[in-house]
Scaffold this motif. Sequence first.
Motif, short mmCIF file in Angstrom:
data_model
loop_
_atom_site.label_atom_id
_atom_site.label_comp_id
_atom_site.label_asym_id
_atom_site.label_seq_id
_atom_site.Cartn_x
_atom_site.Cartn_y
_atom_site.Cartn_z
N MET A 110 9.47 74.23 18.99
CA MET A 110 10.00 74.44 17.73
C MET A 110 11.22 75.29 17.77
SD MET A 110 9.47 72.25 15.44
CE MET A 110 10.21 73.16 13.73
N GLU A 111 10.95 76.48 18.65
CA GLU A 111 11.79 77.47 18.67
C GLU A 111 13.25 76.94 19.27
OE1 GLU A 111 8.75 77.93 20.28
OE2 GLU A 111 7.77 79.01 18.67
N GLY A 112 13.23 76.19 20.12
CA GLY A 112 14.34 75.43 20.70
C GLY A 112 15.21 74.68 19.82
N VAL A 113 14.35 73.99 18.98
CA VAL A 113 15.24 73.33 17.87
C VAL A 113 15.77 74.26 16.70
CG1 VAL A 113 14.90 71.85 15.75
CG2 VAL A 113 13.58 71.28 17.91
N GLU A 114 15.14 75.36 16.50
CA GLU A 114 15.85 76.56 15.68
C GLU A 114 16.98 76.97 16.16
OE1 GLU A 114 12.56 78.91 14.58
OE2 GLU A 114 11.32 77.62 13.77
N ARG A 115 16.84 77.32 17.62
CA ARG A 115 17.95 77.85 18.12
C ARG A 115 19.20 76.80 18.28
NH1 ARG A 115 14.23 79.68 21.86
NH2 ARG A 115 14.62 77.84 23.24
N ASP A 116 18.88 75.59 18.21
CA ASP A 116 19.95 74.45 18.14
C ASP A 116 20.68 74.48 16.84
OD1 ASP A 116 19.79 74.20 20.84
OD2 ASP A 116 18.41 72.37 20.83
N ILE A 117 19.77 74.60 15.85
CA ILE A 117 20.16 74.78 14.29
C ILE A 117 21.17 75.75 14.21
CG2 ILE A 117 19.44 74.85 11.82
CD1 ILE A 117 16.84 73.27 12.82
N GLU A 118 20.93 76.93 14.49
CA GLU A 118 21.72 78.16 14.50
C GLU A 118 22.78 77.98 15.35
OE1 GLU A 118 23.19 81.55 13.46
OE2 GLU A 118 21.44 80.72 12.50
N PHE A 119 22.92 77.25 16.48
CA PHE A 119 23.83 77.30 17.30
C PHE A 119 25.00 76.20 16.52
CE2 PHE A 119 26.25 74.09 20.29
CZ PHE A 119 26.97 75.10 20.82
N VAL A 120 24.63 75.00 16.00
CA VAL A 120 25.52 74.03 15.53
C VAL A 120 25.70 74.36 14.26
CG1 VAL A 120 25.63 71.59 14.80
CG2 VAL A 120 24.35 72.21 16.98
N PHE A 121 24.97 74.72 13.21
CA PHE A 121 25.13 75.01 11.75
C PHE A 121 25.52 76.59 11.51
CE2 PHE A 121 22.62 70.96 12.13
CZ PHE A 121 23.64 70.24 11.61
N GLY A 122 25.21 77.20 12.17
CA GLY A 122 25.24 78.68 11.84
C GLY A 122 27.01 79.10 11.94
N PHE A 123 26.89 80.11 11.27
CA PHE A 123 28.46 80.64 11.00
C PHE A 123 29.01 81.26 12.31
CE2 PHE A 123 31.42 84.11 10.01
CZ PHE A 123 32.19 83.46 9.36
N SER A 124 30.32 80.87 12.43
CA SER A 124 30.95 81.29 13.59
C SER A 124 32.65 81.34 13.01
CB SER A 124 30.79 80.36 14.81
OG SER A 124 31.74 80.83 15.73
N LYS A 125 33.22 82.52 13.31
CA LYS A 125 34.40 82.57 13.17
C LYS A 125 35.45 81.82 14.20
CE LYS A 125 34.46 87.06 11.07
NZ LYS A 125 35.08 88.41 11.11
N ASP A 126 35.03 81.69 15.21
CA ASP A 126 35.84 81.19 16.46
C ASP A 126 35.49 79.43 16.58
OD1 ASP A 126 36.37 83.60 17.19
OD2 ASP A 126 34.56 83.97 18.40
N GLU A 127 34.70 78.86 16.05
CA GLU A 127 34.34 77.53 16.44
C GLU A 127 33.81 76.88 15.16
OE1 GLU A 127 32.64 75.72 20.70
OE2 GLU A 127 31.42 77.25 19.87
N ARG A 128 34.40 75.63 14.94
CA ARG A 128 34.21 74.71 13.93
C ARG A 128 32.44 74.06 14.08
NH1 ARG A 128 37.73 70.17 12.78
NH2 ARG A 128 37.35 69.82 14.89
#
Length: 95
Positions: free
Chosen positions: A1-19
């Motif tokens: 599950m940790e890998g899924v959580e990391r991927d959720i953060e990667f794709v849907f988390g806030f970033s100023k640099d990338e959409r």
Amino acid sequence: MEGVERDIEFVFGFSKDERPQDRAHAYIERNRVQRGFSDTAMWCAALHMARRAYAAGRAEAMAEDASLQSKAAALTRMSADLLQVAIEMRGIEVK
């Protein structure tokens, strides 16, 4: 599950640099997710993560309860027996 959580953060988390769409494209490329003609990268990434989370949860539940593993094995044996009976009833010859 940790890998899924990391991927959720990667794709849907806030970033100023990338959409998020760009990160979703990177995710589906990295995970070799198949896309349909009109599927968006965001949709494909979210669906893939949901399926991974379901599989992880199912695996954790099976590992925690040994009786589930023996029941699953028994069901597998029974389904094989039922399939064999159905084949025999239809007169199909299995080689």
